[in-house]
Write an enzyme that holds these catalytic residues in place. Structure first.
Site, PDB file in Angstrom:
ATOM      1  N   ASP A  13      38.982  44.615  42.538  1.00  0.00           N
ATOM      2  CA  ASP A  13      40.299  44.379  43.131  1.00  0.00           C
ATOM      3  C   ASP A  13      40.962  45.732  43.360  1.00  0.00           C
ATOM      4  O   ASP A  13      41.170  46.489  42.399  1.00  0.00           O
ATOM      5  CB  ASP A  13      41.160  43.519  42.211  1.00  0.00           C
ATOM      6  CG  ASP A  13      40.460  42.216  41.842  1.00  0.00           C
ATOM      7  OD1 ASP A  13      39.729  41.685  42.698  1.00  0.00           O
ATOM      8  OD2 ASP A  13      40.646  41.741  40.706  1.00  0.00           O
TER       9      ASP A  13
ATOM     10  N   ASP B 102      43.014  28.607  42.320  1.00  0.00           N
ATOM     11  CA  ASP B 102      43.609  29.481  41.316  1.00  0.00           C
ATOM     12  C   ASP B 102      44.438  28.638  40.365  1.00  0.00           C
ATOM     13  O   ASP B 102      45.337  27.906  40.805  1.00  0.00           O
ATOM     14  CB  ASP B 102      44.492  30.539  41.967  1.00  0.00           C
ATOM     15  CG  ASP B 102      43.681  31.576  42.747  1.00  0.00           C
ATOM     16  OD1 ASP B 102      42.441  31.469  42.767  1.00  0.00           O
ATOM     17  OD2 ASP B 102      44.299  32.480  43.345  1.00  0.00           O
TER      18      ASP B 102
END
Length: 240
Positions: free
Chosen positions: A131, A8
């Site tokens: 998500d 990330d």
């Protein structure tokens, strides 16, 4: 089951967030390319990269992602998500080359986007990220909710022709509390392959995902904090 070590990116560095909150960030490295190379040297066949700056709308780590693809592209595949909201960005990523793009907010908010990307790239190079927080799909770097149920969105993506979905339980992400296997299986039931993301903290978590016959698992914090090694994770992912 495929294993996806996660990188990330935030302001050019490797980080992990807790439950998707930018204020709860842990730094794990200053050189994302080196991190990617280490994962590949340890046996990774895929690397999962997320551009958090693009997801949050306050930056772009494109140059780093392109360098990761250039450096490891002959040995492993790279899939990239984070702020991919137009076909031009998809074309740019695939030209670097990136093996797969992960579509998020735009896939859910723009009914024409996914069909256009599928027509451009083909289903084998497109993944949709769903998500979820409390069963409702979140958008725009997890800062907003769509109001739509997870299974409804998954079914719509399958109808478009999407074959693979990354399902993330936001409440578990970065918490090492175990993956949401039931939620992942509910998404997979619509007829897609599901990669479970969020919560993996032990090798037993990976074994459970494998036994559930899910398509894969994204692993981040547990690797960075040396809860287990990547070779150990790959071995666990291969178990049934």
């Amino acid at each position: 089951m495929q294993l996806f070590p996660a990188i990330d990116l935030r302001h050019g560095r490797v980080v992990r967030l807790s439950q998707g909150e930018a204020t709860r960030q842990t730094l794990y490295g200053d050189d994302p390319v080196v991190v990617a190379e280490r994962f590949v040297a340890a046996g990774a066949a895929w690397i999962h990269v997320v551009d958090l700056d693009r997801a949050f709308g306050d930056g772009d780590n494109g140059a780093i992602i392109a360098e990761i693809a250039r450096r490891i592209g002959r040995e492993a595949k790279v899939q990239v998500g984070g702020g991919i909201r137009d076909v031009g960005r998809v074309s740019e990523l695939l030209a670097w080359p990136i093996s797969r793009v992960v579509l998020g907010t735009a896939a859910i908010s723009d009914p024409e986007f996914v069909p256009r990307v599928l027509a451009l790239a083909g289903a084998e190079r497109v993944v949709v990220g769903i998500d979820a927080r409390d069963g409702v799909v979140a958008l725009r770097g997890w800062r907003e909710t769509s109001g739509e149920a997870t299974d409804a969105v998954a079914r719509r993506m399958a109808e478009y022709g999407v074959r693979t979905i990354i399902y993330t339980d936001i409440g578990r992400d970065g918490m090492l509390s175990g993956p949401d296997i039931a939620g992942s299986l509910a998404v997979q039931a619509v007829g897609v392959e599901v990669i479970a993301s969020g919560g993996v903290g032990t090798l037993d978590d990976l074994r459970a995902i494998a036994r559930a016959e899910l398509g894969g698992a994204v692993v981040g914090r547990a690797l960075y904090e040396q809860r287990f090694t990547l070779p150990e994770a790959l071995a666990a992912a291969a178990e049934r």
